[in-house]
Design a protein around this motif. Sequence first.
Motif, PDB file in Angstrom:
ATOM      1  N   HIS A   1      -3.648  19.117  19.404  1.00 12.82           N
ATOM      2  CA  HIS A   1      -2.343  18.725  18.884  1.00 12.82           C
ATOM      3  C   HIS A   1      -1.269  19.606  19.496  1.00 12.82           C
ATOM      4  CE1 HIS A   1      -3.556  21.984  16.108  1.00 12.82           C
ATOM      5  NE2 HIS A   1      -2.261  22.268  16.077  1.00 12.82           N
ATOM      6  N   VAL A   2      -0.050  19.084  19.518  1.00 12.93           N
ATOM      7  CA  VAL A   2       1.099  19.806  20.033  1.00 12.93           C
ATOM      8  C   VAL A   2       2.320  19.367  19.235  1.00 12.93           C
ATOM      9  CG1 VAL A   2       1.566  18.059  21.806  1.00 12.93           C
ATOM     10  CG2 VAL A   2       2.419  20.384  22.114  1.00 12.93           C
ATOM     11  N   GLN A   3       3.211  20.295  18.952  1.00 11.36           N
ATOM     12  CA  GLN A   3       4.402  19.956  18.172  1.00 11.36           C
ATOM     13  C   GLN A   3       5.380  19.169  19.030  1.00 11.36           C
ATOM     14  OE1 GLN A   3       6.235  23.238  16.141  1.00 11.36           O
ATOM     15  NE2 GLN A   3       8.085  22.090  15.617  1.00 11.36           N
ATOM     16  N   VAL A   4       5.886  18.062  18.473  1.00 16.39           N
ATOM     17  CA  VAL A   4       6.820  17.204  19.205  1.00 16.39           C
ATOM     18  C   VAL A   4       8.170  17.084  18.513  1.00 16.39           C
ATOM     19  CG1 VAL A   4       5.033  15.828  20.344  1.00 16.39           C
ATOM     20  CG2 VAL A   4       5.839  15.155  18.076  1.00 16.39           C
ATOM     21  N   ALA A   5       8.262  17.498  17.262  1.00 21.85           N
ATOM     22  CA  ALA A   5       9.526  17.409  16.525  1.00 21.85           C
ATOM     23  C   ALA A   5       9.431  18.318  15.309  1.00 21.85           C
ATOM     24  CB  ALA A   5       9.825  15.972  16.117  1.00 21.85           C
ATOM     25  N   GLU A   6      10.472  18.283  14.501  1.00 15.61           N
ATOM     26  CA  GLU A   6      10.511  19.132  13.317  1.00 15.61           C
ATOM     27  C   GLU A   6      11.306  18.404  12.233  1.00 15.61           C
ATOM     28  OE1 GLU A   6      10.576  23.850  13.301  1.00 15.61           O
ATOM     29  OE2 GLU A   6      12.538  22.987  13.696  1.00 15.61           O
ATOM     30  N   ASP A   7      10.650  18.142  11.117  1.00 16.56           N
ATOM     31  CA  ASP A   7      11.324  17.486  10.007  1.00 16.56           C
ATOM     32  C   ASP A   7      12.247  18.491   9.317  1.00 16.56           C
ATOM     33  OD1 ASP A   7      12.062  15.567   8.255  1.00 16.56           O
ATOM     34  OD2 ASP A   7      10.113  15.349   7.275  1.00 16.56           O
ATOM     35  N   THR A   8      13.436  18.025   8.938  1.00 17.23           N
ATOM     36  CA  THR A   8      14.414  18.893   8.282  1.00 17.23           C
ATOM     37  C   THR A   8      14.647  18.380   6.871  1.00 17.23           C
ATOM     38  OG1 THR A   8      16.102  17.544   9.380  1.00 17.23           O
ATOM     39  CG2 THR A   8      15.585  19.658  10.363  1.00 17.23           C
TER      40      THR A   8
ATOM     41  N   LEU B   1       0.826  -1.204   0.000  1.00 16.60           N
ATOM     42  CA  LEU B   1       0.000   0.000   0.000  1.00 16.60           C
ATOM     43  C   LEU B   1       0.866   1.263   0.000  1.00 16.60           C
ATOM     44  CD1 LEU B   1      -2.843  -0.983   2.508  1.00 16.60           C
ATOM     45  CD2 LEU B   1      -3.037  -0.655   0.041  1.00 16.60           C
ATOM     46  N   LEU B   2       1.990   1.222   0.728  1.00 15.07           N
ATOM     47  CA  LEU B   2       2.881   2.385   0.752  1.00 15.07           C
ATOM     48  C   LEU B   2       3.462   2.646  -0.634  1.00 15.07           C
ATOM     49  CD1 LEU B   2       4.430   4.598   2.203  1.00 15.07           C
ATOM     50  CD2 LEU B   2       6.118   2.889   2.911  1.00 15.07           C
ATOM     51  N   GLY B   3       3.877   1.586  -1.339  1.00 12.58           N
ATOM     52  CA  GLY B   3       4.408   1.772  -2.679  1.00 12.58           C
ATOM     53  C   GLY B   3       3.375   2.300  -3.644  1.00 12.58           C
ATOM     54  N   HIS B   4       2.121   1.889  -3.472  1.00 11.80           N
ATOM     55  CA  HIS B   4       1.048   2.326  -4.377  1.00 11.80           C
ATOM     56  C   HIS B   4       0.578   3.739  -4.060  1.00 11.80           C
ATOM     57  CE1 HIS B   4      -3.163   2.617  -5.819  1.00 11.80           C
ATOM     58  NE2 HIS B   4      -2.685   1.937  -6.855  1.00 11.80           N
ATOM     59  N   ASN B   5       0.383   4.040  -2.747  1.00  8.91           N
ATOM     60  CA  ASN B   5      -0.191   5.333  -2.352  1.00  8.91           C
ATOM     61  C   ASN B   5       0.853   6.418  -2.128  1.00  8.91           C
ATOM     62  OD1 ASN B   5      -2.745   4.135  -2.337  1.00  8.91           O
ATOM     63  ND2 ASN B   5      -2.623   3.616  -0.156  1.00  8.91           N
ATOM     64  N   GLY B   6       2.038   6.029  -1.696  1.00  8.21           N
ATOM     65  CA  GLY B   6       3.011   7.020  -1.273  1.00  8.21           C
ATOM     66  C   GLY B   6       2.758   7.438   0.166  1.00  8.21           C
ATOM     67  N   GLY B   7       3.709   8.136   0.756  1.00  8.67           N
ATOM     68  CA  GLY B   7       3.554   8.542   2.151  1.00  8.67           C
ATOM     69  C   GLY B   7       4.474   9.694   2.498  1.00  8.67           C
ATOM     70  N   SER B   8       4.640   9.925   3.789  1.00  9.54           N
ATOM     71  CA  SER B   8       5.475  11.019   4.277  1.00  9.54           C
ATOM     72  C   SER B   8       6.909  10.535   4.435  1.00  9.54           C
ATOM     73  CB  SER B   8       4.940  11.516   5.622  1.00  9.54           C
ATOM     74  OG  SER B   8       5.155  10.542   6.637  1.00  9.54           O
ATOM     75  N   THR B   9       7.764  11.408   4.933  1.00 12.79           N
ATOM     76  CA  THR B   9       9.172  11.059   5.095  1.00 12.79           C
ATOM     77  C   THR B   9       9.388   9.997   6.168  1.00 12.79           C
ATOM     78  OG1 THR B   9       9.451  12.908   6.632  1.00 12.79           O
ATOM     79  CG2 THR B   9       9.961  13.308   4.301  1.00 12.79           C
ATOM     80  N   LEU B  10       8.412   9.782   7.042  1.00 14.02           N
ATOM     81  CA  LEU B  10       8.548   8.780   8.095  1.00 14.02           C
ATOM     82  C   LEU B  10       7.799   7.489   7.773  1.00 14.02           C
ATOM     83  CD1 LEU B  10       8.083  10.938  11.335  1.00 14.02           C
ATOM     84  CD2 LEU B  10      10.180  10.411  10.103  1.00 14.02           C
TER      85      LEU B  10
ATOM     86  N   GLN C   1      21.418  23.807   6.044  1.00 11.02           N
ATOM     87  CA  GLN C   1      20.458  24.832   5.634  1.00 11.02           C
ATOM     88  C   GLN C   1      19.116  24.218   5.208  1.00 11.02           C
ATOM     89  OE1 GLN C   1      21.838  27.868   6.215  1.00 11.02           O
ATOM     90  NE2 GLN C   1      23.588  26.587   6.775  1.00 11.02           N
ATOM     91  N   PRO C   2      18.512  23.367   6.036  1.00 12.41           N
ATOM     92  CA  PRO C   2      17.268  22.714   5.617  1.00 12.41           C
ATOM     93  C   PRO C   2      16.067  23.633   5.814  1.00 12.41           C
ATOM     94  CG  PRO C   2      17.832  22.012   7.817  1.00 12.41           C
ATOM     95  CD  PRO C   2      18.940  22.937   7.376  1.00 12.41           C
ATOM     96  N   ARG C   3      14.991  23.270   5.158  1.00 14.33           N
ATOM     97  CA  ARG C   3      13.705  23.887   5.497  1.00 14.33           C
ATOM     98  C   ARG C   3      13.012  22.973   6.510  1.00 14.33           C
ATOM     99  NH1 ARG C   3       9.660  21.266   2.381  1.00 14.33           N
ATOM    100  NH2 ARG C   3      10.528  20.077   0.624  1.00 14.33           N
ATOM    101  N   HIS C   4      12.124  23.561   7.301  1.00 16.23           N
ATOM    102  CA  HIS C   4      11.546  22.815   8.414  1.00 16.23           C
ATOM    103  C   HIS C   4      10.038  22.639   8.232  1.00 16.23           C
ATOM    104  CE1 HIS C   4      15.247  24.646  10.151  1.00 16.23           C
ATOM    105  NE2 HIS C   4      15.379  23.441  10.664  1.00 16.23           N
ATOM    106  N   GLU C   5       9.564  21.463   8.609  1.00 17.96           N
ATOM    107  CA  GLU C   5       8.135  21.183   8.652  1.00 17.96           C
ATOM    108  C   GLU C   5       7.822  20.550  10.000  1.00 17.96           C
ATOM    109  OE1 GLU C   5       6.700  18.905   5.402  1.00 17.96           O
ATOM    110  OE2 GLU C   5       7.274  20.396   3.879  1.00 17.96           O
ATOM    111  N   PRO C   6       6.889  21.138  10.757  1.00 16.27           N
ATOM    112  CA  PRO C   6       6.608  20.618  12.101  1.00 16.27           C
ATOM    113  C   PRO C   6       5.940  19.243  12.068  1.00 16.27           C
ATOM    114  CG  PRO C   6       5.048  22.342  11.512  1.00 16.27           C
ATOM    115  CD  PRO C   6       6.076  22.318  10.427  1.00 16.27           C
ATOM    116  N   LEU C   7       6.218  18.470  13.086  1.00 15.64           N
ATOM    117  CA  LEU C   7       5.582  17.176  13.302  1.00 15.64           C
ATOM    118  C   LEU C   7       4.852  17.242  14.635  1.00 15.64           C
ATOM    119  CD1 LEU C   7       8.508  14.819  12.226  1.00 15.64           C
ATOM    120  CD2 LEU C   7       6.519  15.488  10.860  1.00 15.64           C
ATOM    121  N   TYR C   8       3.663  16.664  14.679  1.00 20.20           N
ATOM    122  CA  TYR C   8       2.777  16.866  15.822  1.00 20.20           C
ATOM    123  C   TYR C   8       2.371  15.548  16.473  1.00 20.20           C
ATOM    124  CZ  TYR C   8       2.103  21.432  13.565  1.00 20.20           C
ATOM    125  OH  TYR C   8       2.295  22.656  12.991  1.00 20.20           O
ATOM    126  N   LEU C   9       2.013  15.676  17.735  1.00 25.34           N
ATOM    127  CA  LEU C   9       1.237  14.646  18.427  1.00 25.34           C
ATOM    128  C   LEU C   9      -0.190  15.150  18.482  1.00 25.34           C
ATOM    129  CD1 LEU C   9       0.757  12.166  20.330  1.00 25.34           C
ATOM    130  CD2 LEU C   9       1.350  13.691  22.227  1.00 25.34           C
TER     131      LEU C   9
END
Length: 717
Positions: A476-483, A386-395, A674-682
């Motif tokens: 929701h609350v931010q718990v990390a940040e994707d780089t 399903l992941l190969g067919h649909n695609g997903g996030s970086t995690l 020099q990455p761009r950031h995207e928040p990750l949440y709980l």
Amino acid sequence: MTEAAPAVGTADGVRTGGSDSGETARVTAKLAVLWHRLPFTTTVVMAMLMLSVATGALWRAAEDHTAYPLVAYGLPSLEAGHWWTLVTGPFFAVVPWFYLPMVGSFALFAGIAEWRLGTRRAMVVTIGGQLVSVLVALQFLALYRGSGWVWADRLATTMDVGFSGGALFAMAVASASLRAPWRLRVRAGLCVYAGVAIIYVGTLADLVHFFALVLGLPLGRLLVGPHRVKEPSRPTLRERRLLAVSGLLLVTVAEVVMYFVPGDGPFGSSADMSPSGIELAVLCVVVLPVLNGLRKGSQFAWRWAIGLTLFAMAQVLLIGGLIAVAHYLGGDFDAETPSLSLVDNLLWTVEFVLLIGARDAFRAPSRRRRKRLTRVGPGPAIARALLGHNGGSTLSWMTTWPQNSYFVTADGRSYLAYQQHAGAAIALGDPIAPDGKDARAITEFAAMCEDSGLVPCVFSATATTIEVTRELGWKHVQVAEDTLIDLESLEFRGKAWQDVRTALNRAKKDGIEFRLVRLAEQPEAIVEQVRSVSEEWVSDKGMPEMGFTLGGVDEAMDPATRVGLAVDADGVVHGVTSWLPVHIGGGQVGGWTLDVMRRRADGFRPAMEFLIASACLAFREEGARFVSLSGAPLAHSSRSGPAHTVERALETLGALMEPYYGFRSLHAFKAKFQPRHEPLYLTFRDEADLPRIGLALQRAYLPKTGLLELAKMARKR
């Protein structure tokens, strides 16, 4: 998410002892904020305390003062023309130790009302509620005085002080501004207290409290004004469970009150009905686990509760039969205690009706059966397809790791990977769905958790999932940040890239070679070196490797995972990184996510800079669009202070874990690229779930580390 932090200096900073003046300034600042936000509540509380000291009521019972009739409210006071007692009475307590619950409850309830409704509206509601509840209670006693009702005659001669009626009225009104399920929780708690107090204790204060809620709850929707929150047309599954729990809690608390504080209420004395110590202990031993099971939706606990209520209801028939026989035989039967007994057992009957009406809310299987159902679910093979067919996030590739369980939607097109710990189901990342944000997956997953007695949450979710859960009323609350590094525009130019260029140049000079390989295909000598480097890193930390979103060498052995190696001319491995594929749908891989980072302690020092930069160039040549350096748990680039209570707790936890795992140092290291950031949440249903979610996350990340060991870590720090 990566786990090892290169040596980049000290952690977030060193805590230093503050001066007394600094501590005083902080306390003063907090008091100023309190005064600014809650001026009415703060003023009344200060007035209560100052008057208690000035009049001596703080160490001598107010009712023993000669001026008590001129201060306390009651029918005798009003009939004597002392109308001002309605104003003076609220600022005192009957006996000194009453100041603690009176002032505390006023500060809590009136403070909440002022915080949510504003100062002016809270003042009107609290003061008006106090006056109305007292006047209605006294009018009630005036009507029934002389009717032969002993309880009403006795209360008509008593006087009382305290602001608790207004505080309860304000809380009842403010509850209309709370979202579900907090609204029902607060109202249920208030009703349990007031119901037990008026039936089994029955003082003038309890009568005032009773009318404060009788008037405040139905008027709340009107008096709360624009702060009102829309109520659902019918109770939700959780709310029906809560009603059943509240009913059982009420009758149980009633038994406890009759044992410890027997009173002479409106239906007679509870002294003769008080259970023995052994009976009360047996009741608590039976009821407490049943209450906990009902809260979780346990079918087994529901059956026990039904049996318990049926047993209690049988007493109604027995007592009714005794009364009928006594009247038939012309016996002298005490009319007071049976009336209280009938009311007591009527409450059990109401609880039985609540349990029957909410029977479909109690379908959670036992823990053993729940584990068995989890084991027979779909496996990683379906997840990868399903992941190969649909695609997903970086995690999303982490969802294919074997320790996860899977929830697949009814249509079979989407799934959520989750782990079950401490009664919570922690879904990892966004749903793997055709459109990337399958609302059905979240809704069905939450329903499955409800039916299984589990607390649902989603960890490391992106903003896409937050849009869905927000519509469900979740928090929701931010718990990390994707780089993230965009490869198409990547150039190692400028001062900001100096460290990276230096690492590449030094590697070339020292004969360090970059290899991008499949670790499972490498010679045994290379694999053993990688394991040795990893074990060396773990031993230096003094703590076990973390799991859940943090992989190790075993995960790096997956053929789908790419591994970067820094190898010198003698074949010595100086550093290793692993990269997880990021599927973008249609079987294509559009990017790679950094997972493992390990460096030999006595090896090539800028190994991580060299490995990451080299991997970026290699992936770009293969056509990848981006790489993710992943998100370090409990670390993000925002420098504004956390405003949410949960965020403050996470900030403290991050500081606690920093000496051991270096998440913040790792996050700072990634800034070199020099990455761009995207928040990750709980994201979670409401704050009441957080203690269980926190324990579940601890077990997910550190399954072999107990709370005692974590407490030792805190002391060492």
